[in-house]
Scaffold this motif. Structure first.
Motif, PDB file in Angstrom:
ATOM      1  N   ARG A  79       0.838  -1.202   0.000  1.00 51.15           N
ATOM      2  CA  ARG A  79       0.000   0.000   0.000  1.00 51.15           C
ATOM      3  C   ARG A  79       0.870   1.247   0.000  1.00 51.15           C
ATOM      4  NH1 ARG A  79      -0.844   2.727   5.058  1.00 51.15           N
ATOM      5  NH2 ARG A  79      -0.006   1.643   6.874  1.00 51.15           N
ATOM      6  N   GLY A  81       1.062   5.243   1.849  1.00 51.64           N
ATOM      7  CA  GLY A  81       0.628   5.820   3.113  1.00 51.64           C
ATOM      8  C   GLY A  81       1.779   6.083   4.063  1.00 51.64           C
ATOM      9  N   GLY A 232     -10.508   4.579   1.644  1.00 54.20           N
ATOM     10  CA  GLY A 232      -9.166   4.585   1.084  1.00 54.20           C
ATOM     11  C   GLY A 232      -8.070   4.377   2.107  1.00 54.20           C
ATOM     12  N   ALA A 233      -8.414   4.316   3.404  1.00 55.64           N
ATOM     13  CA  ALA A 233      -7.406   4.115   4.443  1.00 55.64           C
ATOM     14  C   ALA A 233      -7.052   2.635   4.560  1.00 55.64           C
ATOM     15  CB  ALA A 233      -7.919   4.630   5.787  1.00 55.64           C
ATOM     16  N   ALA A 234      -5.886   2.366   5.116  1.00 52.80           N
ATOM     17  CA  ALA A 234      -5.448   0.992   5.327  1.00 52.80           C
ATOM     18  C   ALA A 234      -6.245   0.342   6.450  1.00 52.80           C
ATOM     19  CB  ALA A 234      -3.963   0.963   5.673  1.00 52.80           C
ATOM     20  N   ALA A 270      -8.661   8.634   0.623  1.00 51.28           N
ATOM     21  CA  ALA A 270      -8.601   8.368  -0.809  1.00 51.28           C
ATOM     22  C   ALA A 270      -8.014   9.531  -1.592  1.00 51.28           C
ATOM     23  CB  ALA A 270     -10.002   8.039  -1.334  1.00 51.28           C
ATOM     24  N   ASN A 273      -3.180   9.706  -0.754  1.00 50.47           N
ATOM     25  CA  ASN A 273      -2.299   8.529  -0.739  1.00 50.47           C
ATOM     26  C   ASN A 273      -2.567   7.611   0.451  1.00 50.47           C
ATOM     27  OD1 ASN A 273      -0.378  10.976  -1.918  1.00 50.47           O
ATOM     28  ND2 ASN A 273      -0.271   9.076  -3.108  1.00 50.47           N
ATOM     29  N   GLY A 274      -3.848   7.450   0.786  1.00 53.27           N
ATOM     30  CA  GLY A 274      -4.212   6.530   1.850  1.00 53.27           C
ATOM     31  C   GLY A 274      -4.130   7.103   3.250  1.00 53.27           C
TER      32      GLY A 274
END
Length: 282
Positions: A79, A81, A232-234, A270, A273-274
């Motif tokens: 990913r 972030g 869009g977050a981890a 989103a 970049n996360g």
């Protein structure tokens, strides 16, 4: 014995796959983004910085594969972030020696630099000494390291410290963990700071007046941010950066953030970049 050479959070590294695209995206959120930098060849990375008063954000991308950037490439395979957080150190060699005295094997110190385009014309050089905690010492899945700035004047450039969104400093770094208590206590042990249970999770100060770390679980994350912000977050690891701004209305307008809670506006992960970027009053 407390760590004498760790002085609080210095900067947060947001690792990205398309470095130039990320700089444009964060610029559209009201941040003043530095010119692109290229690190020493053995690092194989490039960056853009977003400078505040005493700390900053770093957008980091891999330009050439090297042994030094393998952990970053491994992270990017999963990913984008927040990959890691740096602490300020006044003596990288001394800080690394302190870790060794505790039975940990630090990586470094490593010396490197990057050219800097100066506002008045010409080029300077930013120089650093850094060391890392061992790769397996990553509280909540976030790696930590320490950075000694040898040329602060080529990093904290006044023209880069004024932002359309009013950003002034990093107030908090937030980490999503299945076991926030254990992750917080792990961080506390690594940097000699207390872990405290609070209504919104487990907090660990980074040192001095610098940013705090907040560890929470999925329920805590959902309680802090609406679904539209969390998109869009981890699913785990460092997921949010809270920025103190001098003008919340300006931050909302400049970043098209979503208002929620009391005096909080947040940019969806989103769009960054996360990373959830949340603004609060300074």
């Amino acid at each position: 014995m407390p760590l004498k050479h760790i002085l609080g959070a210095d900067h947060v590294v947001v690792t990205v796959r398309d470095l130039d695209a990320s700089a444009r995206a964060w610029g559209l959120l009201g941040f003043t983004v530095s010119p692109r930098g290229t690190h020493s060849p053995h690092l194989g990375t490039g960056n853009y910085t977003i400078m505040f008063g005493e700390d900053y954000l770093e957008l980091l991308g891999v330009l050439t594969e090297t042994d030094q950037n393998k952990p970053t490439r491994d992270f990017l395979a999963k990913r984008e972030g927040i990959e890691r957080t740096a602490f300020t150190t006044d003596d990288a060699a001394g800080g690394a020696a302190e870790l060794k005295a505790r039975g940990l094997e630090p990586l470094g110190p490593v010396h490197f630099g990057r050219p800097v385009d100066l506002p008045g014309g010409g080029t300077g050089e930013a120089k650093f000494n850094v060391f890392r905690w061992p790769l397996d010492q990553n509280p909540g899945g976030m790696r930590i390291f320490a950075c000694q700035h040898l040329t602060r004047e080529t990093v904290w450039i006044p023209e880069l410290q004024s932002h359309a969104n009013g950003a002034r400093r990093i107030a908090r770094i937030e980490i999503l963990s299945a076991d926030p208590e254990a992750a917080a206590k792990k961080m506390a042990g690594l940097i000699d700071e207390p872990a405290t249970k609070t209504p919104d999770g487990w907090r660990v100060p980074s040192g001095g007046k610098r940013a705090d770390f907040l560890f929470y679980d999925a329920a805590g994350f959902a309680a802090r941010y609406p679904a539209a912000v969390r998109e869009g977050a981890a699913a785990e690891g460092a997921v949010a950066i809270v920025i103190a701004t001098g003008d919340l209305a300006k931050a909302k307008a400049a970043s098209a953030a979503i208002a929620h809670g009391e005096e909080t506006v947040s940019v969806p992960a989103a769009r960054a970049n996360g990373v959830v970027i949340s603004f609060i009053p300074n």
